[in-house]
Write a protein that holds these residues in place. Structure first.
Motif, PDB file in Angstrom:
ATOM      1  N   VAL A  71       0.866  -1.180   0.000  1.00  0.00           N
ATOM      2  CA  VAL A  71       0.000   0.000   0.000  1.00  0.00           C
ATOM      3  C   VAL A  71       0.899   1.224   0.000  1.00  0.00           C
ATOM      4  CG1 VAL A  71      -1.904  -1.157   1.165  1.00  0.00           C
ATOM      5  CG2 VAL A  71      -0.185   0.027   2.522  1.00  0.00           C
ATOM      6  N   ALA A  72       0.459   2.286  -0.676  1.00  0.00           N
ATOM      7  CA  ALA A  72       1.278   3.491  -0.786  1.00  0.00           C
ATOM      8  C   ALA A  72       0.393   4.726  -0.809  1.00  0.00           C
ATOM      9  CB  ALA A  72       2.141   3.446  -2.044  1.00  0.00           C
ATOM     10  N   ARG A  73       0.865   5.763  -0.131  1.00  0.00           N
ATOM     11  CA  ARG A  73       0.197   7.057  -0.181  1.00  0.00           C
ATOM     12  C   ARG A  73       0.742   7.828  -1.381  1.00  0.00           C
ATOM     13  NH1 ARG A  73      -1.812   9.681   4.478  1.00  0.00           N
ATOM     14  NH2 ARG A  73      -0.360   8.467   5.755  1.00  0.00           N
ATOM     15  N   THR A  74      -0.142   8.310  -2.255  1.00  0.00           N
ATOM     16  CA  THR A  74       0.292   8.977  -3.480  1.00  0.00           C
ATOM     17  C   THR A  74       0.297  10.492  -3.321  1.00  0.00           C
ATOM     18  OG1 THR A  74      -1.942   9.002  -4.396  1.00  0.00           O
ATOM     19  CG2 THR A  74      -0.588   7.064  -4.850  1.00  0.00           C
ATOM     20  N   GLY A  75       0.744  11.171  -4.355  1.00  0.00           N
ATOM     21  CA  GLY A  75       0.967  12.608  -4.277  1.00  0.00           C
ATOM     22  C   GLY A  75      -0.266  13.444  -4.058  1.00  0.00           C
ATOM     23  N   ASP A  76      -1.459  12.917  -4.373  1.00  0.00           N
ATOM     24  CA  ASP A  76      -2.679  13.678  -4.147  1.00  0.00           C
ATOM     25  C   ASP A  76      -3.355  13.299  -2.830  1.00  0.00           C
ATOM     26  OD1 ASP A  76      -3.657  11.192  -4.742  1.00  0.00           O
ATOM     27  OD2 ASP A  76      -4.815  11.811  -6.497  1.00  0.00           O
ATOM     28  N   GLY A  77      -2.667  12.510  -2.004  1.00  0.00           N
ATOM     29  CA  GLY A  77      -3.188  12.162  -0.695  1.00  0.00           C
ATOM     30  C   GLY A  77      -3.992  10.890  -0.659  1.00  0.00           C
TER      31      GLY A  77
END
Length: 483
Positions: A71-77
């Protein structure tokens, strides 16, 4: 090419790097680094190679991998996830990343995801945990993290624990949670006020004298007279079988099974309350971490604010990085070569902490190089040997500028400057690589994923990045996701 176009493209692409041309432009994005719900000192951007030395705001979990799931948090939140059993039904593999939202996970409804983590116990045993604005959710293999009685199936679902509909300890709201650390059989919550709550199937990991149960939250206590609660904690980490906590005064505590204290004493088989560790003299910790293996043999890591990295504990697979396999009951420093310089310029570390099997670690130093050492099963560290002494993973060179790394149970993932896709190495199976490939295999060197649809734009942005680096190296910073 304008900044607005780049920002729009970044949000669309999700893996793309965000250009920050001058320090003043950072203010455009600074509001995104502080979520609308959570602790007031939260700084999601304090992560990876661009992290500072403020241990109280360090964000460990923008990138979390278990054995074959990520799982990863992306640049737009938003969050994206892929890999083994990550679909809504908790049994279907995701071969390409999907956004974590109510469309893909209907039980989420109108709630907003805040923190997501995964843990596993070898292949096909992953379970995911979500903290949303209305509380905790779980999905995938029952019993891996939570006692199986707390879920009704593998499908993504809201949790009620001990009568609390938000699934959290009594008196704790989602906005009170600073850190959610997950490993096999255990969730550890650090609150904004510095308390630690544990929900664990392992009595020793509850930190309260092995009382309580699998299905009730326990608040961690210490071995001091009267067994007071552990307080003023800024980070709780660990690995399957034991936890450790960093306090605001720089002290570090540990509890669980087969723990070490760092004072040259023998391993402690059972430590069911938090006990203060002895640290290297004069250091101020920035990060803490731990790793374990299938025999519940433990290793510890402490990264100091001055860049010195220290390791201690079991060393059977060279996971302490000192070019030996000797158990270390007091702290030693990993080295770049046998008899060579110690690692005194490290800015980030990622031990394998979410699975029960293979004990390895990746670190990033001040020259933005990654070094990996420890167990390298299925080339999960990108090294030639298994186990491996410290080495730059295959596919990278000393000139590469690395911004982030996550050590999974059987994989490693990285972010490289001027590369718009994450890099992957290790076992490729059940969607773990996240590029749509359904066949199994092994990536023996770092492979940077690229979807053909974005190939031309990828090249243009990479050329633009390289151009700016040459023209004005000090005025450009590239940051993937929240880095």
């Amino acid at each position: 090419m304008t900044l607005n176009f780049i920002k729009s493209f970044c949000n669309f692409r999700n893996y793309i790097l965000i250009f920050v041309l001058f320090a003043s432009i950072n203010s455009i994005y600074s509001q995104c680094a502080v979520p609308t719900v959570g602790c007031p000192n939260t700084n999601l951007a304090n992560y990876g190679a661009n992290s500072n030395t403020d241990a109280t705001t360090l964000e460990y979990d923008n990138f979390v991998s278990s054995f074959h799931s990520t799982v990863a948090r992306t640049g737009d939140g938003t969050f994206q996830l892929w890999g083994e059993k990550m679909a809504n039904n908790g049994s279907t593999h995701l071969y390409s990343p999907v956004v974590f939202n109510a469309t893909n996970y209907p039980a989420l409804g109108a709630a907003n995801p805040l923190k997501i983590a995964v843990a596993s116990d070898f292949v096909s045993t992953v379970q995911g945990i979500l903290l949303a604005t209305d509380g905790l959710y779980a999905w995938a293999t029952e019993g891996t993290i939570l006692d199986a009685s707390l879920t009704s199936s593998s499908t993504f679902q809201k949790l009620t624990i001990n009568g609390n509909s938000n699934g959290l300890p009594t008196g704790v709201a989602p906005s009170d949670v600073k850190m959610m650390f997950v490993t096999n059989q255990t969730i550890a919550l650090t609150t904004c006020s510095g308390n630690v709550w544990v929900l664990s199937q392992d009595p020793n990991m509850r930190g309260n004298g092995a009382t309580g149960s699998n299905t009730v939250w326990s608040r961690v206590t210490t071995t001091a007279t009267g067994n007071p609660f552990l307080t003023n904690v800024v980070a709780t980490r660990g690995s399957a079988g034991a936890l450790m906590a960093l306090c605001s005064d720089g002290t570090v505590y540990t509890w669980g099974s087969n723990v070490y204290l760092g004072n040259n004493t023998a391993i402690i088989a059972t430590q069911n309350r938090a006990r203060q560790m002895t640290l290297p003299a004069g250091i101020t910790p920035k990060m803490i971490g731990s790793g374990t293996n299938s025999s519940n043999q433990r290793s510890y890591y402490v990264l100091a604010t001055d860049g010195n990295l220290y390791a201690m504990g079991n060393n059977a697979v060279r996971q302490l990085g000192d070019f030996t396999t000797s158990e270390r009951r007091s702290w030693v420093q990993p080295r770049y070569a046998s008899g060579g310089a110690v690692m005194n310029n490290i800015i980030w570390m990622s031990p394998q902490e979410h699975d029960t099997q293979y004990n390895g670690i990746n670190v990033i130093n001040s020259t933005k190089n990654i070094y990996a050492f420890g167990e390298n099963n299925n080339t999960m560290l990108g090294a030639t040997n298994d186990p491996t002494n410290p080495v730059i993973p295959g596919g990278l060179t000393g000139s590469d500028i690395m911004l982030a790394v996550e050590t999974g149970g059987h994989t490693s993932m990285t972010i490289k400057q001027c590369e718009s896709n994450y890099g992957y190495v290790g076992h490729r199976i059940n969607g773990s690589i996240g590029n749509g490939v359904t066949t199994s295999g092994t990536e023996s060197v770092l492979h940077f994923l690229l979807h053909q649809l974005f190939y031309v734009v990828h090249l243009l942005l990479k050329l633009l990045c390289l151009f700016f680096q040459q023209v004005q190296r000090q005025s450009i910073v590239l940051v993937p996701m929240w880095i």
